[in-house]
Scaffold this motif. Sequence first.
Motif, short mmCIF file in Angstrom:
data_model
loop_
_atom_site.label_atom_id
_atom_site.label_comp_id
_atom_site.label_asym_id
_atom_site.label_seq_id
_atom_site.Cartn_x
_atom_site.Cartn_y
_atom_site.Cartn_z
N THR A 1 -30.23 52.11 13.17
CA THR A 1 -30.48 52.95 14.34
C THR A 1 -31.00 54.31 13.89
O THR A 1 -30.37 54.97 13.06
CB THR A 1 -29.20 53.14 15.17
OG1 THR A 1 -28.73 51.88 15.61
CG2 THR A 1 -29.47 54.03 16.38
N ALA A 2 -32.13 54.72 14.44
CA ALA A 2 -32.68 56.05 14.18
C ALA A 2 -32.27 56.97 15.33
O ALA A 2 -32.28 56.58 16.49
CB ALA A 2 -34.21 55.98 14.08
N TYR A 3 -31.90 58.19 14.99
CA TYR A 3 -31.56 59.16 16.02
C TYR A 3 -32.74 59.38 16.96
O TYR A 3 -33.89 59.53 16.51
CB TYR A 3 -31.16 60.50 15.39
CG TYR A 3 -29.78 60.49 14.79
CD1 TYR A 3 -28.64 60.52 15.60
CD2 TYR A 3 -29.60 60.47 13.41
CE1 TYR A 3 -27.37 60.52 15.06
CE2 TYR A 3 -28.33 60.48 12.86
CZ TYR A 3 -27.22 60.50 13.68
OH TYR A 3 -25.97 60.51 13.14
N GLN A 4 -32.47 59.43 18.25
CA GLN A 4 -33.55 59.61 19.23
C GLN A 4 -34.18 60.99 19.18
O GLN A 4 -35.26 61.20 19.72
CB GLN A 4 -33.01 59.36 20.64
CG GLN A 4 -32.90 57.90 21.01
CD GLN A 4 -32.58 57.75 22.48
OE1 GLN A 4 -31.48 58.07 22.90
NE2 GLN A 4 -33.54 57.27 23.25
N THR A 5 -33.51 61.93 18.52
CA THR A 5 -34.02 63.30 18.46
C THR A 5 -35.01 63.51 17.31
O THR A 5 -35.53 64.60 17.15
CB THR A 5 -32.86 64.28 18.30
OG1 THR A 5 -32.06 63.89 17.17
CG2 THR A 5 -31.99 64.31 19.55
N LEU A 6 -35.27 62.47 16.50
CA LEU A 6 -36.16 62.64 15.37
C LEU A 6 -37.57 63.02 15.81
O LEU A 6 -38.08 62.52 16.81
CB LEU A 6 -36.23 61.36 14.54
CG LEU A 6 -34.95 60.89 13.83
CD1 LEU A 6 -35.26 59.67 12.97
CD2 LEU A 6 -34.34 62.00 12.99
N SER A 7 -38.19 63.89 15.03
CA SER A 7 -39.59 64.24 15.27
C SER A 7 -40.49 63.12 14.75
O SER A 7 -40.04 62.21 14.03
CB SER A 7 -39.93 65.54 14.55
OG SER A 7 -39.87 65.34 13.14
N THR A 8 -41.77 63.20 15.08
CA THR A 8 -42.72 62.20 14.58
C THR A 8 -42.73 62.17 13.05
O THR A 8 -42.76 61.10 12.43
CB THR A 8 -44.13 62.49 15.11
OG1 THR A 8 -44.13 62.32 16.54
CG2 THR A 8 -45.16 61.55 14.50
N GLU A 9 -42.68 63.33 12.44
CA GLU A 9 -42.67 63.40 10.97
C GLU A 9 -41.43 62.73 10.40
O GLU A 9 -41.50 61.97 9.43
CB GLU A 9 -42.74 64.86 10.52
CG GLU A 9 -42.74 65.01 8.99
CD GLU A 9 -42.78 66.47 8.57
OE1 GLU A 9 -42.78 66.72 7.35
OE2 GLU A 9 -42.79 67.36 9.45
N GLN A 10 -40.28 62.98 11.01
CA GLN A 10 -39.04 62.38 10.53
C GLN A 10 -39.04 60.87 10.76
O GLN A 10 -38.56 60.11 9.92
CB GLN A 10 -37.84 63.03 11.23
CG GLN A 10 -37.63 64.48 10.83
CD GLN A 10 -36.65 65.20 11.74
OE1 GLN A 10 -36.58 64.93 12.95
NE2 GLN A 10 -35.88 66.11 11.19
#
Length: 616
Positions: free
Chosen positions: A103-112
């Motif tokens: 699961t990736a955090y929904q707050t990640l930026s495009t770069e992250q």
Amino acid sequence: MSQTTADIEAQRLEAQCRELARDLTLPGLLARNAAQFGALPALTYGEVTISWAQQRAEIAAATRGLAELGLAAGDRLMIMMSSRPEHWFADGAAVHLRAIPCTAYQTLSTEQIGYVAQHSGATVAVLEGADEVARWLPILDGLTALRHLVVVDPQGIPDGDPRFVSWDAVIASGRALHAGDPSWFEAAAAGISPEDPVAMMYTSGTTGDPKGVVLSHRNAFYEAVVIDVLVPTPDHGPSIAYLPLAHVAERELSIYRAAYKAGHVTVCPDPAGIVGALVATRPPSFFGVPRVWEKLAAGLQGKIASLPEEQRAGIMAAHALGAEVFTLHGSGRPVPDELAARAAAVDAAVMRPLRGSLGLDEMEWASSGSAPIPVEVLEYLAGFGIRVLEVWGMSETTGCATVSTPEGYRVGAVGRTVPGVDLRLGEDGEIFVRGPIVFLGYLQADGTIESALDEAGWLATGDVGTIDADGYLTITDRKKELIITSSGKNIAPTKIEGLLRAHPLVGQAIAVGDRRPFVTALIALDPESAPVWAQQHGSSATSIAELSTDPAVLAELDALIDSANDRLARAEQVKRYRVLPTVWSPETGELTPTLKLRRKVVLDLYGEVVEPMYRG
């Protein structure tokens, strides 16, 4: 050397936990729950409640559907969506295919997103909707391993892009295939071992690039078993999911422990609605990150302050008794029978109804972890009979490595090691851990999993602490976050920050002073509690920007700094501080998705505010 009674009991508990967890896997428990507890509720999301039988059926459909997209053993499945039922289904499907869900955090930026998607080598990603798709689109061409993106909300699918497919289409295909050959799904999970990977999560990256932490079924279910042995709660009991499933605590509690206990998880999509969710479910246990408990304490302070004087005085007199019992017990001293009886009587008459209004009247174990919590907050809540007990661990230890229980705790400490887990301190105080909860290793860019343990099986945690004579661990700081002043003094910033955050005005604070002559602080006001405090104290300011310069607020913060400094050594004392006109959040970058400080980000963003405090 003869064994003590404590040694014998520890060995007994370890043997019990190892036996209970010996053969447990997620597919095995889901099959058991569907067969034995199929009609019982597994998951509630809004107005929809899904039974254990229904959940396994949806996982079966998702398993076949994702297999048709090419997801296979050893692959990684990236999930980026909120805690909704499809998240559980996709996660469980990947496990049945022997792929690794992440699961990736929904707050990640495009770069992250680009970093974790590339590093993971994910072959399939499941996204929630248009917002997530918009952040993935710019980096898709560079993700050579990624074959398909499944989107839960079909309106988020770009027109004419063959890489995207709707979740409904995947489930419909999988459901038809499963109906035609149910044995395929059963056979898929038949050979899964407790030592196989069950999930991966990326550390939130307070410093440097995040790492992919790979957990096994053994890790996940030994943790579930050991917590249940130490702090038993009823089978099939209610719980609340409010943290992202990228957080190890939520993943452990709402997927693995829920499966082990065949419990009923209610999703709280907005953390601001936690009290309402507590009132609706009245869970026997609840894990809160420190900010949840700090906000609850601030809310209680505001509520009590608004009461008539006579009523307020009666509540606070009862509060003093509860806090005294908590402090005595939490310092290892006996609680006099007469005091215990008086505290129990006023708790039943005054505090239990108050806890009922918060949904905490059935609470048997309230815990806090993930970051330090001010002792003042613990003591304040304990006066209302809300005993919040600290635990300690990390993603790499599948959550809790040490636990405080209602029978055994020390105020300010994070408990003792759970059965089967060993702990030692290095020469510099760094904490080392080994045992069945320690992760398989970090995912490498080539898809291999590399152990982080030394030859003796110890994991270096990076946390620094002390252990008292009774085995209680106290965390003093992160090894990499210690402030070393220009005069060579080692200072733990979290101690200072905890004293400041205990006030309802303060949402976040950071202590500054590395390679500096003295300590300063930046303070971000609490967007919910600060306006309430200001109104109660006669201020007309309403916005955070106005409050940051309001004379009443600044006078109160001056007093807070003085009070904190009285409790700090001279080298630790805050000499100057600034109040910021903004709020810190994961979206603005100062905090991780789990509300930990990103120290480097804060110092980079507010360097122009910090530097003047060291001039003249």
